[in-house]
Motif scaffolding. Structure first.
Motif, short mmCIF file in Angstrom:
data_model
loop_
_atom_site.label_atom_id
_atom_site.label_comp_id
_atom_site.label_asym_id
_atom_site.label_seq_id
_atom_site.Cartn_x
_atom_site.Cartn_y
_atom_site.Cartn_z
N MET A 115 6.74 -1.16 5.48
CA MET A 115 5.74 -0.17 5.57
C MET A 115 5.43 -0.09 7.09
SD MET A 115 2.98 -1.71 2.74
CE MET A 115 2.56 -3.13 3.37
N SER B 209 6.25 -4.95 7.79
CA SER B 209 5.38 -4.09 8.41
C SER B 209 5.91 -3.68 9.78
CB SER B 209 4.06 -4.71 8.60
OG SER B 209 3.57 -4.95 7.23
N ASP C 256 0.94 -1.11 0.01
CA ASP C 256 0.03 0.00 -0.10
C ASP C 256 0.95 1.15 0.05
OD1 ASP C 256 -1.59 2.17 0.82
OD2 ASP C 256 -2.16 1.26 2.46
N GLU C 257 0.80 1.93 -1.20
CA GLU C 257 2.00 2.75 -1.52
C GLU C 257 1.87 4.02 -0.06
OE1 GLU C 257 4.52 3.40 -3.14
OE2 GLU C 257 4.15 1.30 -4.35
N SER C 258 0.36 4.34 0.25
CA SER C 258 0.27 5.36 1.16
C SER C 258 1.26 4.88 2.56
CB SER C 258 -1.02 5.65 1.34
OG SER C 258 -1.94 4.55 1.88
N ALA C 259 1.23 3.61 2.85
CA ALA C 259 1.89 3.20 3.97
C ALA C 259 3.54 2.99 3.86
CB ALA C 259 1.12 1.88 4.58
N SER D 234 2.38 0.30 10.07
CA SER D 234 1.00 -0.27 10.16
C SER D 234 0.51 0.16 11.64
CB SER D 234 1.41 -1.89 10.13
OG SER D 234 -0.02 -2.51 10.35
N ASP E 152 -4.12 -4.02 9.09
CA ASP E 152 -4.13 -4.19 7.60
C ASP E 152 -3.88 -5.90 7.20
OD1 ASP E 152 -1.58 -2.70 8.85
OD2 ASP E 152 -0.92 -3.70 6.78
#
Ligand code: NDP
Length: 452
Positions: A342, A361, A319-322, A344, A348
């Protein structure tokens, strides 16, 4: 027989084309393994030990050849592949010591004496995945052979080359024909035949949880013995009192080794709030310094993923936004992906599902109880790490985390002399360690009356 083109995942070129077994031909191999089981179990323990030692020596003599084969077939870095071939040798040496020590008990009872024996099961079927073709094969076949069983082993279609070579090396070492057999073929027909063929008395499976569940359900029909080593979503728990620099420097190798295609990958990194910023800063430097490159290069620390399909599946979790930061990866031919980190909040999909690729994550935790809650919030329970300078805390948390193989201030999960396997949906049974032969034997109890 049909054929299959084996690809080099770093170049997408065909390494070689192999012939595949079908159900009828694998049945013939199982028949032969069944026929020779009686003579193999009759080989004296000392001679079986000698043969396994010789097998280990032949593997050692071919260590570089096996390593190069794995680099070409699985895209493993040459450093890892050399370790893996050495691991097969070491596991064979370790279990060569077992046949002469596989003794039962004499149990005090009234009216006679009572003896227990460990009897071989007969034919053992071993199903190996593509992520660690050599070690996972060795962890099955070495103790199985040591316990007096014959073996039929199915490597993954994508990575059959080292297993096929190991079968040739076994013959060269003097292991009799039919005792250790390797059959290339697809999982749903040839692999599943181990479950349905009555001459196979045990199935050792390593792979996805979905297939593991099918094997467990199918095995019920014949009450067939199984060992399952399935997925993982292991936690790397970093307390604020830890050596943060060391934890951060080691974290990339704990999740991105073998391009994250590792059931022990510590892909959930839990960091205590007060150390979060310091950890992330140092972790970013370490990830950006990770040498993702041509796996034949001695300096390589991460190679490509096994296939285009696997890379696409893994990319689907990003997820690019994370994304907090990424490392690097070569472009051009090969199934490359940059290691990706990422942030988190623990809710998710990427934080909960086994990704089996270079994606980690990171989540914050408040205190010990919070760390345990997050670490155990998963159906898996294979491995994990705890970083702290407080040894009482290390032990408390180690006892609280529901997984089979933990390390404190370290990221290593596997040693051939210690047991390995999972809690919960990460599997059933244990491999390696001093008791591995028990999983390849039936315990028989014999009472002998001494009454006149
Ligand atoms: P699979 O579980 O499908 O494959 C593992 C092995 O099982 C292969 O030899 C495969 O054969 C065989 N197999 C497949 N279906 C059957 C069946 N019905 N009966 C008997 N044997 C079978 O894993 P995948 O390769 O599809 O990987 C998918 C995901 O599984 C990965 O992304 C990862 O999440 C997880 N995985 C976990 C592993 C672990 O070590 N815990 C190892 C590998 C994967 P073939 O492929 O030759 O058809």
């Amino acid at each position: 027989m049909s054929t299959y083109d084996v690809l080099n995942p770093a170049t997408e070129e065909v390494v070689t084309t192999i012939e595949l077994h079908d159900v009828a031909s694998v049945d013939r191999v199982i028949d032969r393994a069944h026929d020779v089981a009686t003579s193999w179990r009759a080989v004296t323990p000392a001679d079986r030990a000698r043969l396994l030692r010789r097998f280990a020596e032949v593997v050692d003599a071919h260590r570089e050849e096996l390593a190069q084969l794995e680099v070409a077939n699985a895209g493993h870095t040459i450093g890892n592949a050399r370790w893996e071939a050495g691991n097969v040798r070491d596991v064979l040496h370790y279990y060569a010591g077992a046949p002469e020590r596989h003794s039962g008990k004499q149990i005090p009872v009234a009216g006679g004496i009572d003896l227990t024996f460990y009897e071989p099961l007969g034919v053992v079927g071993i199903i190996v995945p593509w992520n660690f073709p050599m070690p996972i094969a060795g962890w099955g076949f070495a103790p199985a052979l040591a316990a007096g069983n014959t073996v039929v082993l199915k490597p993954a279609m994508q990575t059959p080359l080292t297993a096929l070579r190991l079968a040739e090396l076994a013959l060269e070492a003097g292991i009799p024909e039919g005792v250790f057999n390797v059959v290339a073929g697809n999982g749903s027909d040839v692999g599943y035949r181990f479950v349905t063929n009555e001459k196979v008395r045990k199935v050792c499976f390593t792979g996805s949880s979905a297939v593991g569940k099918k094997i467990m359900a199918g095995a019920a029909d014949q009450v067939k013995r199984i060992t399952l080593e399935l997925g993982g979503k292991s936690a790397n728990i970093v307390f604020a009192d830890a050596d943060i620099a060391k934890a951060a420097a080691g974290a990339p190798y704990a999740v991105f080794d073998n391009a994250g295609q590792d059931c022990c990958a510590r892909s959930r990194i839990l960091v205590q709030e007060s150390a979060y910023d310091e950890f992330m800063e140092k972790f970013e430097v370490a990830v950006k310094n990770l040498k993702v490159m041509d796996p034949t290069n001695d300096a390589a620390e991460m190679g490509p993923l096994i296939s285009a399909t696997q890379r696409d599946t893994v990319q689907g979790y990003v997820d690019e936004s994370a994304v907090a930061f990424r490392g690097s990866a070569p472009s051009g031919a090969g199934f490359w992906m940059a290691p990706t980190v990422m942030e988190s909040d623990g809710t998710d999909r990427a934080f909960h599902e086994e990704i089996f690729g270079p994606v980690a994550s990171v989540v914050r935790f408040k205190d010990e109880a919070d760390a345990l809650r997050i670490a155990n919030d998963t159906p898996y329970g294979l491995s994990g790490s705890i970083w702290t300078r407080d040894s009482a805390r290390a032990l408390r948390v180690a006892r609280g985390v529901e997984t089979g193989a933990l390390s404190v201030n370290s990221n290593s999960s596997v040693r051939y002399a210690t047991p390995f396997g999972g809690f919960k949906q990460s599997g059933i049974g244990r491999e390696l360690g001093p008791d591995a032969l028990r999983a390849f034997s039936e315990e028989k109890n014999v009472f002998i009356s001494t009454e006149e």
